[in-house]
Write an enzyme that holds these catalytic residues in place. Structure first.
Site, short mmCIF file in Angstrom:
data_model
loop_
_atom_site.label_atom_id
_atom_site.label_comp_id
_atom_site.label_asym_id
_atom_site.label_seq_id
_atom_site.Cartn_x
_atom_site.Cartn_y
_atom_site.Cartn_z
N SER A 154 0.80 -1.23 0.00
CA SER A 154 0.00 0.00 0.00
C SER A 154 0.83 1.27 0.00
O SER A 154 1.61 1.51 0.92
CB SER A 154 -0.89 0.06 1.24
OG SER A 154 -1.87 -0.92 1.18
N HIS A 176 -2.86 0.56 -4.93
CA HIS A 176 -2.26 -0.57 -5.63
C HIS A 176 -2.53 -0.41 -7.13
O HIS A 176 -3.67 -0.59 -7.58
CB HIS A 176 -2.85 -1.90 -5.14
CG HIS A 176 -2.44 -2.24 -3.74
ND1 HIS A 176 -1.41 -3.11 -3.46
CD2 HIS A 176 -2.88 -1.80 -2.55
CE1 HIS A 176 -1.26 -3.20 -2.14
NE2 HIS A 176 -2.15 -2.42 -1.57
N ALA A 236 2.58 -2.18 4.27
CA ALA A 236 2.25 -1.23 5.33
C ALA A 236 1.77 -2.08 6.51
O ALA A 236 1.04 -3.05 6.30
CB ALA A 236 1.14 -0.29 4.86
N HIS A 293 -4.85 -9.42 -2.41
CA HIS A 293 -5.00 -9.85 -1.03
C HIS A 293 -6.10 -10.89 -0.91
O HIS A 293 -7.08 -10.85 -1.65
CB HIS A 293 -5.38 -8.66 -0.12
CG HIS A 293 -4.43 -7.50 -0.18
ND1 HIS A 293 -4.49 -6.56 -1.18
CD2 HIS A 293 -3.41 -7.14 0.64
CE1 HIS A 293 -3.54 -5.66 -0.98
NE2 HIS A 293 -2.87 -5.99 0.10
N MET A 313 -2.05 -7.38 6.64
CA MET A 313 -3.00 -8.27 5.96
C MET A 313 -2.42 -8.86 4.68
O MET A 313 -3.17 -9.18 3.75
CB MET A 313 -4.27 -7.49 5.61
CG MET A 313 -4.91 -6.76 6.77
SD MET A 313 -6.25 -5.71 6.18
CE MET A 313 -6.57 -4.70 7.62
N SER A 314 -1.10 -8.97 4.61
CA SER A 314 -0.52 -9.43 3.34
C SER A 314 0.80 -10.15 3.56
O SER A 314 1.10 -10.59 4.67
CB SER A 314 -0.27 -8.22 2.43
OG SER A 314 0.77 -7.41 2.97
N HIS A 325 -7.60 3.98 6.46
CA HIS A 325 -6.72 3.70 5.32
C HIS A 325 -6.05 4.99 4.84
O HIS A 325 -4.88 4.98 4.45
CB HIS A 325 -7.53 3.05 4.18
CG HIS A 325 -6.71 2.57 3.03
ND1 HIS A 325 -5.68 1.66 3.18
CD2 HIS A 325 -6.75 2.87 1.70
CE1 HIS A 325 -5.12 1.43 1.98
NE2 HIS A 325 -5.75 2.15 1.08
N ASN A 377 1.17 2.98 11.33
CA ASN A 377 0.30 3.36 12.46
C ASN A 377 0.61 2.42 13.61
O ASN A 377 1.28 1.40 13.41
CB ASN A 377 -1.18 3.17 12.04
CG ASN A 377 -1.46 1.74 11.61
OD1 ASN A 377 -1.09 1.34 10.49
ND2 ASN A 377 -2.07 0.94 12.47
N TYR A 428 -8.26 -10.96 1.42
CA TYR A 428 -9.51 -10.31 1.85
C TYR A 428 -10.31 -9.73 0.69
O TYR A 428 -11.49 -9.42 0.82
CB TYR A 428 -9.27 -9.24 2.94
CG TYR A 428 -8.46 -8.05 2.49
CD1 TYR A 428 -8.98 -7.09 1.63
CD2 TYR A 428 -7.16 -7.86 2.93
CE1 TYR A 428 -8.24 -6.00 1.21
CE2 TYR A 428 -6.40 -6.79 2.53
CZ TYR A 428 -6.94 -5.86 1.66
OH TYR A 428 -6.20 -4.79 1.24
N GLU A 429 -9.65 -9.58 -0.48
CA GLU A 429 -10.38 -9.09 -1.64
C GLU A 429 -11.32 -10.17 -2.19
O GLU A 429 -12.12 -9.91 -3.09
CB GLU A 429 -9.40 -8.65 -2.74
CG GLU A 429 -8.63 -7.39 -2.37
CD GLU A 429 -7.53 -7.04 -3.38
OE1 GLU A 429 -7.85 -6.46 -4.42
OE2 GLU A 429 -6.36 -7.38 -3.10
#
Ligand code: HPA
Length: 280
Positions: free
Chosen positions: A30, A61, A113, A83, A211-212, A247, A235, A85-86
């Site tokens: 990201s 992306h 990230a 990802h 998440m990746s 995001h 963060n 989650y997509e």
């Protein structure tokens, strides 16, 4: 079409469109795709043109492949990742890694990230991944084993190549840059974690959460590639600071460290040893 045939078809298509024989592959997270702009005379291939390739749907992306020389080395750079989650199947998420392997790439750099778990971390810090904890149950290697890539039960004792980590620290030192090193926890998303989940991950020994990355790393380790993972701490994990996550904020932080991130990666690529090609 069978999985291996799809990988080979995509690799053949990519080979036809690019002018180099790539040695290092990069999958950028990201807001970190800007490194692609540093490639000399890149050939661009949108993911949508590549047979059996899925499209990146997340903001930040780009969804294209760039091929060319970076710091003098022939690279294949995936600007934007897919990802789990997509909604994609794990096979789709790791498809770029398998294509790279077929194209002769034995060195992989993955960036992301991530949220900081270690209270000593601050947004904007860079963290070299030392190891990971996979909290998502599905593995990219689930299903029939692709024997051409690696064994049914693959070793995961040192997926993040030690010699490369040493090299990365040396590069950071030469640049007077602070580079953390820690354990990356892979959570499914797309929701950010709860404060309780963050406490759990910290107790488990994690330093960052995202998440990746882990599916690609497992697949690359299975295929015997040398791997480096670099997280941008965008963060602090939920609940560590008294503020919600967004995001937009994460993209803003990755923008702020962009120059440093690019400079470090370029230096690492510059000093990356090309021989032996596939050894850990
Ligand atoms: N959690 C999960 N993924 C992330 C985070 C986070 O805090 N920050 C950036 N990606």
């Amino acid at each position: 079409m069978e999985q291996l045939a799809q990988i080979n078809a995509a690799a053949t298509f990519i080979r036809k469109h690019i002018a180099i024989t790539p040695r290092i592959g990069l999958i950028l997270g990201s807001g970190l795709g800007a490194l692609g702009e540093q490639i000399e005379d890149p050939v661009r291939v949108p993911y949508t043109d590549i047979p059996h390739f899925k499209t990146a749907t997340v903001e930040g992306h780009a969804g294209q492949l760039l091929a060319g020389k970076l710091s003098g080395k022939p690279v294949l750079l995936f600007q934007g990742r897919l990802h789990y989650y997509e909604g994609y199947h794990m096979n789709d998420v790791v498809f770029p890694v398998r294509c790279m392997k077929v194209l002769g790439v034995n060195n992989l750099i993955v960036t992301n990230a991530a949220g900081g778990l270690d209270p000593a971390y601050r947004p904007g810090d860079l963290m070299l991944i030392k190891d990971h904890i996979k909290m998502v149950t599905d593995s990219p290697l689930r299903g029939p084993n692709l024997d051409t890539f690696g064994p049914r039960f693959n070793d995961m004792s040192a997926p993040y190549t030690r010699t490369i980590r040493t090299l990365a620290h040396k590069c950071a030192e030469d640049m007077n840059l602070s580079l953390k090193e820690g354990v990356y926890c892979y959570m499914p998303g797309p929701s950010y974690e709860t404060a309780s989940e963050i406490r759990m991950l910290r107790m488990l020994g994690g330093h960052a959460v995202g998440m990746s990355t882990v599916p690609e790393v497992i697949t690359a380790a299975h295929a015997g590639m040398r791997i480096m993972g670099l997280s941008c701490i965008t963060n602090m994990g939920t609940g560590i600071l008294d503020q919600p996550l967004s995001h937009e904020d994460i993209m803003t932080t990755s923008e702020q460290v962009r120059e440093t991130f690019i400079a470090l990666l370029k230096r690492i690529i510059d000093t990356w040893p090309m021989n032996p090609e596939s050894a850990q």
